[in-house]
Scaffold this active site. Structure first.
Site, mmCIF file in Angstrom:
data_model
loop_
_atom_site.group_PDB
_atom_site.id
_atom_site.type_symbol
_atom_site.label_atom_id
_atom_site.label_comp_id
_atom_site.label_asym_id
_atom_site.label_seq_id
_atom_site.Cartn_x
_atom_site.Cartn_y
_atom_site.Cartn_z
ATOM 1 N N ASP A 194 0.796 -1.234 0.000
ATOM 2 C CA ASP A 194 0.000 0.000 0.000
ATOM 3 C C ASP A 194 0.828 1.285 0.000
ATOM 4 O OD1 ASP A 194 -1.771 -2.019 0.569
ATOM 5 O OD2 ASP A 194 -2.434 -1.208 2.488
ATOM 6 N N GLN B 134 4.097 0.624 2.417
ATOM 7 C CA GLN B 134 4.269 -0.605 3.177
ATOM 8 C C GLN B 134 5.409 -1.419 2.574
ATOM 9 O OE1 GLN B 134 1.704 -2.111 5.960
ATOM 10 N NE2 GLN B 134 2.548 -0.040 6.129
#
Length: 519
Positions: free
Chosen positions: A73, A89
């Site tokens: 993400d 992430q």
């Protein structure tokens, strides 16, 4: 509430619902906790890195991808002092926030880990703001990030980190968490400034209901980014498992009004939806739902905060949790879409969502490699024959009138036995993308991963803008009213492009193609 333009994946079949906690598939367990940490910045210009040939076969040229390791993400998207910040992430087994920056949205420089995991708490997704009024007390224009602390026992709470040096280092707030929790499935906080009462709001996902809260997107209020008060929940009535929310206001072109847009990523559908409606500072009321993209590889959309050009600029992870950890692994895994703008337009069919690549992408264009006008396309004649249109990093804009043809389209990344096919059936208005012969991985897997389709608005001509970048094909159709984003893994030598028409004659009204380069 009206639901519009749902994606259709050909061959889709019902099955077991996915694991709600999709980010902990390979999680390991540890102990201990570090309250505040900053790490030095390792810098690498992704666009100019000298990586090996295997890695370069699929490494994007003008999309962001990490030089090594895992990425999913986008997090903490914020613009500050001429710099676009992209946190994301990282860490395949234990999540943390890594960081990259750009001044042009095309060339990116990696800046290292900024919110590390600890022995017992991972740093899951969230958002960031510029605290220009120093409401939190960290300093004027401090960058303040809200993120989810995912504990190894499954509990998820909301935490804060801040930077007073323009994102060079982030320090974890000593009084974390700022929103306490004793349950799991509660993640992805995303703050924003609410001008009417000059205070902060935050949207966060309650993925599964608890005894006292329904599943959905919770809304909180704060005067200072530190003390948060629950206001309401926009309920996930279908139980799709929403996560990765944003919330922003956008004017409607052609109408004297504004609407609020709430992007969410339903785990059940592995996609992104734009919920559009009204927000009064306390509660969001949805009126329409639009599918954000009709390809397979589009998840966890986030809006760039503090964007200077008065536009809503979005970025999305270009992958799918169904197979993200099964795909090729040449030393790096994960890529983002190109940044795209979102606008709303009133038309004869109601409200249209328009998405286009950010204007900065034009800076990556080199001289046109092909430019054609008013050419017939038949089963035996391809106007691109004899041109120099080929490549692994291309932008193609074209308009085709089907005339008597039953199907028209474009094949890209073609080789002796490979192709990715974009086709349009004018009888039912269906646009399809087929990657069943797109090389390694997808060609050997189930049919429901290879063909996807969407209905286009009524039109006499097919309007396409296609972005090709080594491991991806992004399609913007109908002037941005429909998009399709898909990964492909063809051989390096598969670089061809062709036009086709079946069972009749079509007309190529125009085509212009560029090679794109971030260098």
């Amino acid at each position: 509430m009206v639901r519009k333009t749902n994606p259709r994946r050909e061959g889709d079949t019902p099955g077991e619902p996915p694991n709600r906690n999709r980010r902990t598939v390979l999680q390991t367990v540890g102990t201990g906790f570090v309250a505040a940490t900053t790490l030095p910045s390792a810098k690498a210009d992704v666009s100019t890195m000298d990586t090996n040939a295997e890695s370069n076969s699929w490494r994007p040229e003008y999309h962001f991808a990490p030089s090594t390791g895992w990425m999913n993400d986008p997090n903490g998207l914020i613009y500050h002092d001429g710099v676009y910040h992209l946190f994301y992430q990282a860490g395949e087994r234990r999540r943390r926030w890594d960081h990259a920056t750009s001044s042009d949205l095309v060339t990116w420089t990696e800046r290292g880990t900024k919110i590390p995991d600890t022995d017992s708490i991972q740093a899951f997704s969230g958002g960031a703001v510029v605290d220009s009024r120093n409401t939190a007390g960290f300093g004027t224009d401090a960058l303040v990030a809200l993120y989810t602390g995912h504990h190894d026992d499954g509990t998820e709470d909301q935490r804060l980190a801040y930077s007073t040096d323009g994102g060079e280092t982030l320090r974890k707030y000593e009084n974390n968490p700022v929103i306490e929790s004793d349950t799991g499935e509660f993640r992805d906080p995303n703050p924003f400034w609410y001008e009417p009462d000059e205070s902060w709001r935050l949207v966060v996902s309650r993925v599964e209901a608890t005894d006292d809260r329904p599943a959905g997107i919770e809304i909180y209020r704060s005067p200072n980014l530190l003390d948060w008060t629950y206001e309401s929940t926009y309920v996930d009535e279908a139980g799709a498992g929403w996560e990765c929310p944003s919330l922003f206001e956008r004017p409607v072109e052609g109408a004297d009004e504004t609407k609020w847009v709430l992007p969410v990523s339903p785990i059940e559908h592995r996609s992104v939806e734009y919920h559009i409606g009204h927000f009064d500072g306390t509660a969001f009321v949805g009126e329409e739902v639009h599918s954000a993209d009709h390809g397979y590889d589009f998840y966890a959309t986030q809006q760039w905060g503090n964007e200077p050009a008065d536009r809503d600029l979005l970025l999305t992870w270009m992958n799918n949790w169904e197979y993200a950890m099964e795909g090729p692994d040449p030393g790096w895994r994960g890529a983002m879409t190109v940044p795209r703008t979102l606008s709303l337009e009133a038309d004869d069919n109601g409200l249209a969502v328009i998405q286009r690549p950010a204007a900065e992408l034009a800076c990556a264009r080199r001289e046109p490699v092909a430019e054609l006008h008013s050419e017939p396309i038949t089963p035996g004649r391809d106007p691109l024959d004899g041109t120099e249109l080929a490549g692994r990093t291309l932008e193609i804009e074209t308009t085709i009138t089907p005339q008597s043809a039953s199907t028209v389209g474009l094949a890209v990344r073609t080789g002796p036995e490979q192709e990715s096919v974009i086709s349009y059936d004018p009888t039912d208005g269906t646009l399809r993308f087929d990657r069943s012969n797109a090389g390694e991985f997808f060609g050997s897997n189930d049919e429901d991963r290879t063909v996807t389709s969407v209905d286009l608005p009524a039109t006499d001509a097919l309007d396409l803008r296609v972005l090709i970048d080594r491991c991806s094909v992004e399609i913007f159709a109908a002037n941005g009213r429909r998009t399709m984003t898909n990964l492909v893994y063809p051989d390096r030598e598969s670089t061809g492009v062709s036009l086709f028409a079946e069972d009749g004659v079509a007309r190529l009204e125009e085509l212009v193609a560029y090679t794109l380069s971030a260098g």
